[in-house]
Scaffold this motif. Sequence first.
Motif, PDB file in Angstrom:
ATOM      1  N   GLU A  11       1.389   2.694 -12.297  1.00  0.00           N
ATOM      2  CA  GLU A  11       1.694   1.848 -11.382  1.00  0.00           C
ATOM      3  C   GLU A  11       0.890   0.475 -11.304  1.00  0.00           C
ATOM      4  O   GLU A  11      -0.292   0.705 -11.053  1.00  0.00           O
ATOM      5  N   PRO A  12       1.674  -0.512 -11.582  1.00  0.00           N
ATOM      6  CA  PRO A  12       0.883  -1.754 -11.318  1.00  0.00           C
ATOM      7  C   PRO A  12      -0.130  -2.001  -9.945  1.00  0.00           C
ATOM      8  O   PRO A  12       0.220  -1.364  -8.827  1.00  0.00           O
ATOM      9  N   ILE A  13      -1.279  -2.655 -10.196  1.00  0.00           N
ATOM     10  CA  ILE A  13      -1.958  -2.667  -8.795  1.00  0.00           C
ATOM     11  C   ILE A  13      -1.295  -3.217  -7.699  1.00  0.00           C
ATOM     12  O   ILE A  13      -1.271  -2.720  -6.480  1.00  0.00           O
ATOM     13  N   TYR A  14      -0.605  -4.251  -7.824  1.00  0.00           N
ATOM     14  CA  TYR A  14       0.022  -4.839  -6.561  1.00  0.00           C
ATOM     15  C   TYR A  14       1.157  -4.005  -5.855  1.00  0.00           C
ATOM     16  O   TYR A  14       1.133  -3.850  -4.842  1.00  0.00           O
ATOM     17  N   LEU A  15       1.932  -2.999  -6.831  1.00  0.00           N
ATOM     18  CA  LEU A  15       2.690  -2.292  -6.258  1.00  0.00           C
ATOM     19  C   LEU A  15       2.045  -1.012  -5.465  1.00  0.00           C
ATOM     20  O   LEU A  15       2.485  -0.386  -4.424  1.00  0.00           O
ATOM     21  N   GLN A  16       0.607  -0.774  -6.100  1.00  0.00           N
ATOM     22  CA  GLN A  16      -0.259   0.459  -5.275  1.00  0.00           C
ATOM     23  C   GLN A  16      -0.579  -0.163  -3.998  1.00  0.00           C
ATOM     24  O   GLN A  16      -0.424   0.746  -2.887  1.00  0.00           O
ATOM     25  N   ILE A  17      -0.891  -1.557  -3.831  1.00  0.00           N
ATOM     26  CA  ILE A  17      -0.858  -1.970  -2.488  1.00  0.00           C
ATOM     27  C   ILE A  17       0.208  -2.082  -1.733  1.00  0.00           C
ATOM     28  O   ILE A  17       0.034  -1.600  -0.623  1.00  0.00           O
ATOM     29  N   VAL A  18       1.279  -2.434  -2.338  1.00  0.00           N
ATOM     30  CA  VAL A  18       2.538  -2.417  -1.705  1.00  0.00           C
ATOM     31  C   VAL A  18       2.689  -1.279  -1.013  1.00  0.00           C
ATOM     32  O   VAL A  18       3.245  -0.890   0.323  1.00  0.00           O
ATOM     33  N   ASN A  19       2.927  -0.344  -2.012  1.00  0.00           N
ATOM     34  CA  ASN A  19       3.268   1.248  -1.315  1.00  0.00           C
ATOM     35  C   ASN A  19       2.550   1.954  -0.373  1.00  0.00           C
ATOM     36  O   ASN A  19       2.614   2.439   0.628  1.00  0.00           O
ATOM     37  N   GLN A  20       0.965   1.553  -0.649  1.00  0.00           N
ATOM     38  CA  GLN A  20       0.110   2.158   0.353  1.00  0.00           C
ATOM     39  C   GLN A  20       0.122   1.473   1.968  1.00  0.00           C
ATOM     40  O   GLN A  20       0.267   2.219   2.742  1.00  0.00           O
ATOM     41  N   SER A  49      -7.542  -9.559  -8.141  1.00  0.00           N
ATOM     42  CA  SER A  49      -7.193 -10.861  -8.131  1.00  0.00           C
ATOM     43  C   SER A  49      -6.577 -11.370  -6.973  1.00  0.00           C
ATOM     44  O   SER A  49      -5.925 -10.517  -6.307  1.00  0.00           O
ATOM     45  N   VAL A  50      -6.960 -12.646  -6.393  1.00  0.00           N
ATOM     46  CA  VAL A  50      -6.174 -13.257  -5.288  1.00  0.00           C
ATOM     47  C   VAL A  50      -4.841 -13.292  -5.776  1.00  0.00           C
ATOM     48  O   VAL A  50      -3.799 -12.920  -4.745  1.00  0.00           O
ATOM     49  N   ILE A  51      -4.158 -13.522  -6.860  1.00  0.00           N
ATOM     50  CA  ILE A  51      -2.876 -13.499  -7.174  1.00  0.00           C
ATOM     51  C   ILE A  51      -2.328 -11.942  -7.174  1.00  0.00           C
ATOM     52  O   ILE A  51      -1.268 -11.962  -6.572  1.00  0.00           O
ATOM     53  N   THR A  52      -2.718 -10.901  -7.398  1.00  0.00           N
ATOM     54  CA  THR A  52      -2.564  -9.733  -7.079  1.00  0.00           C
ATOM     55  C   THR A  52      -2.206  -9.317  -5.820  1.00  0.00           C
ATOM     56  O   THR A  52      -0.984  -8.828  -5.382  1.00  0.00           O
ATOM     57  N   THR A  53      -2.995  -9.699  -4.832  1.00  0.00           N
ATOM     58  CA  THR A  53      -2.971  -9.363  -3.596  1.00  0.00           C
ATOM     59  C   THR A  53      -1.927 -10.378  -2.875  1.00  0.00           C
ATOM     60  O   THR A  53      -1.181  -9.707  -2.124  1.00  0.00           O
ATOM     61  N   LYS A  54      -1.983 -11.770  -3.424  1.00  0.00           N
ATOM     62  CA  LYS A  54      -0.545 -12.293  -2.655  1.00  0.00           C
ATOM     63  C   LYS A  54       0.579 -11.943  -3.229  1.00  0.00           C
ATOM     64  O   LYS A  54       1.470 -11.819  -2.464  1.00  0.00           O
ATOM     65  N   ARG A  55       0.787 -11.284  -4.644  1.00  0.00           N
ATOM     66  CA  ARG A  55       2.027 -10.830  -4.970  1.00  0.00           C
ATOM     67  C   ARG A  55       2.428  -9.478  -4.097  1.00  0.00           C
ATOM     68  O   ARG A  55       3.619  -9.536  -3.784  1.00  0.00           O
ATOM     69  N   TYR A  57       1.623  -9.057  -0.836  1.00  0.00           N
ATOM     70  CA  TYR A  57       1.902  -9.576   0.424  1.00  0.00           C
ATOM     71  C   TYR A  57       3.319 -10.139   0.405  1.00  0.00           C
ATOM     72  O   TYR A  57       4.168 -10.083   1.171  1.00  0.00           O
ATOM     73  N   ASP A  58       3.577 -10.905  -0.603  1.00  0.00           N
ATOM     74  CA  ASP A  58       4.715 -11.624  -0.911  1.00  0.00           C
ATOM     75  C   ASP A  58       5.946 -10.455  -0.983  1.00  0.00           C
ATOM     76  O   ASP A  58       6.929 -10.854  -0.276  1.00  0.00           O
ATOM     77  N   GLU A  59       5.721  -9.571  -1.714  1.00  0.00           N
ATOM     78  CA  GLU A  59       6.779  -8.198  -1.525  1.00  0.00           C
ATOM     79  C   GLU A  59       6.873  -7.909  -0.341  1.00  0.00           C
ATOM     80  O   GLU A  59       8.067  -7.509   0.043  1.00  0.00           O
ATOM     81  N   LEU A  60       5.848  -7.442   0.276  1.00  0.00           N
ATOM     82  CA  LEU A  60       5.940  -6.717   1.742  1.00  0.00           C
ATOM     83  C   LEU A  60       6.453  -7.730   2.759  1.00  0.00           C
ATOM     84  O   LEU A  60       7.388  -7.192   3.377  1.00  0.00           O
ATOM     85  N   GLU A  61       6.575  -8.974   2.489  1.00  0.00           N
ATOM     86  CA  GLU A  61       7.263  -9.924   3.311  1.00  0.00           C
ATOM     87  C   GLU A  61       8.646 -10.019   3.141  1.00  0.00           C
ATOM     88  O   GLU A  61       9.683  -9.813   3.955  1.00  0.00           O
ATOM     89  N   ASN A  62       9.025  -9.992   1.784  1.00  0.00           N
ATOM     90  CA  ASN A  62      10.379 -10.060   1.257  1.00  0.00           C
ATOM     91  C   ASN A  62      11.246  -8.692   1.792  1.00  0.00           C
ATOM     92  O   ASN A  62      12.348  -8.786   2.146  1.00  0.00           O
ATOM     93  N   GLU A  63      10.665  -7.728   1.735  1.00  0.00           N
ATOM     94  CA  GLU A  63      11.105  -6.271   2.292  1.00  0.00           C
ATOM     95  C   GLU A  63      11.056  -6.009   3.997  1.00  0.00           C
ATOM     96  O   GLU A  63      11.514  -5.232   4.411  1.00  0.00           O
TER      97      GLU A  63
END
Length: 124
Positions: A11-20, A49-55, A57-63
């Motif tokens: 699982e991509p890192i940004y998705l790990q953050i989103v899911n958790q 990276s900041v880009i990963t974390t931003k992605r 947060y963007d995903e969480l906001e979109n949802e």
Amino acid sequence: MNIIISNSSDEPIYLQIVNQLKEQIVKGELEESQPLPSIRNLSKELKVSVITTKRAYDELENEGFIVTVAGKGSYVAAINKNMFREAKVKMIEEKMTEAIDTAKMVGLTLEELQDMVKIIYKGW
């Protein structure tokens, strides 16, 4: 807030953050209006990276799980009851899939598994 990143996960890192974060919000571990760490602070804490974390947060906001206020930061959003229920149902499906896979591995029949679920459900 506790997020664990696995570099060996598919699982991509940004998705790990989103899911958790979703899981913590749905479980009530992160409450409505609770501030989240800034993108920069979270990326530093997780060593990503900041880009990963931003992605993430963007995903969480979109949802609809978080809201971002310019100049103030990101906060846990008020959860729509239907969205909350859907997230919980998804969590249950994932756990049941894992349980069913384990049941099949040890040779439990569908009937045995159904009996087990009934007993556990009625026990609550």
